[in-house]
Design an enzyme around this catalytic site. Sequence first.
Site, mmCIF file in Angstrom:
data_model
loop_
_atom_site.group_PDB
_atom_site.id
_atom_site.type_symbol
_atom_site.label_atom_id
_atom_site.label_comp_id
_atom_site.label_asym_id
_atom_site.label_seq_id
_atom_site.Cartn_x
_atom_site.Cartn_y
_atom_site.Cartn_z
ATOM 1 C CB SER A 161 -0.950 -0.055 1.201
ATOM 2 O OG SER A 161 -2.019 0.837 1.056
ATOM 3 C CG ASP A 257 -2.456 17.101 14.197
ATOM 4 O OD1 ASP A 257 -3.655 16.749 14.157
ATOM 5 O OD2 ASP A 257 -1.936 17.636 15.179
ATOM 6 C CG HIS A 316 -5.437 -2.960 0.740
ATOM 7 N ND1 HIS A 316 -4.779 -2.687 -0.447
ATOM 8 C CD2 HIS A 316 -4.925 -2.073 1.651
ATOM 9 C CE1 HIS A 316 -3.938 -1.690 -0.280
ATOM 10 N NE2 HIS A 316 -3.993 -1.299 0.992
#
Length: 335
Positions: A161, A257, A316
């Site tokens: 990924s 963040d 996945h």
Amino acid sequence: MLRWTRAWTLPYRGIGPSSSSFSRLPIAPSSSQGGTEPSWLRFLRLGPPSPRPLTSPAGSDPCPTLDPPVRPVPLSYKLLDGEAASPPLVFLHGLFGSKANFNSIAKALAQQTGRRVLTVDARNHGESPHSPDMSYEAMSKDLQDLLPQLGLVPCVLIGHSMGGRTAMLLALQRPELVERLIAVDISPVETTSSSNFPNYVAAMRAVDMANEASLSSARKLADERLRSVIQSASMRQFLLTNLVEVDGRFVWRLNLDALAQHLDKILDFPARQETYSGPTLFLRGGNSQFLPLSHYPEIRRLFPRAQMQTVPNASHWVHSDRPQDFMAAVQGFLA
């Protein structure tokens, strides 16, 4: 000096490696940070360092338009020892993961192939430092810095990924560092439409654990809060492995963040014109939507020697759902 460790497996069947156990293997020192406090923990306590002031030579434009140079961070890693004659295997995990995701598979392949095997925490993940930059260029630069330091080039890069895209970019930028490449269920084409990852980040950021008395109660609360957004229990448990205690507070080890700010870039791939001519395998899960046939032309453009292989009955998380088939595909590609 080598030390010995027992192989272990992730406890969550749907996401982590299978429950198979493997024999003992020697490992090299597990991190570039020695016995000091991990950088990610120091970041949580003290916050980011103050930025350096920008200065311009006399007569130059005080507002440069060029991006600042990418600065590598010292990644946390675990190195399994092996023969130096063959290119080592380097595993790169995906978004929200850590080097522990490949723990059992790394140990098994080190034993079966006799090669050195490296697992790495990406920046803003696991025990690696936090940084406001979460671009693929930055993640590639981290590896360009680490791998030569460890004497692990050229290597076989195996990335899942997000880690697969980091591996692709590194191969395109510095092909002399990559002997061959394996991208697991990911392509160099945008995958926003097939990803729930933005919802995961938003749900994790919304969890308030300020009043929890123990890590177990914090995890229970977080699991309850995440359930409304993430129906998969195995996915929630995977995300909860990132919940840790720091100075009596319960926080996400991930830099959420930075992930939120750069998620659009993480779900895409930088535009590139160069190609990587080394052997390349794109390994997809048969039940996954992340690597459709429509992506193949762009794969062939950037990686002209690319082979495509499907692991049936895998999502996945190919290496977690079908670890034996995954390892067989890797070894077949190495042969």
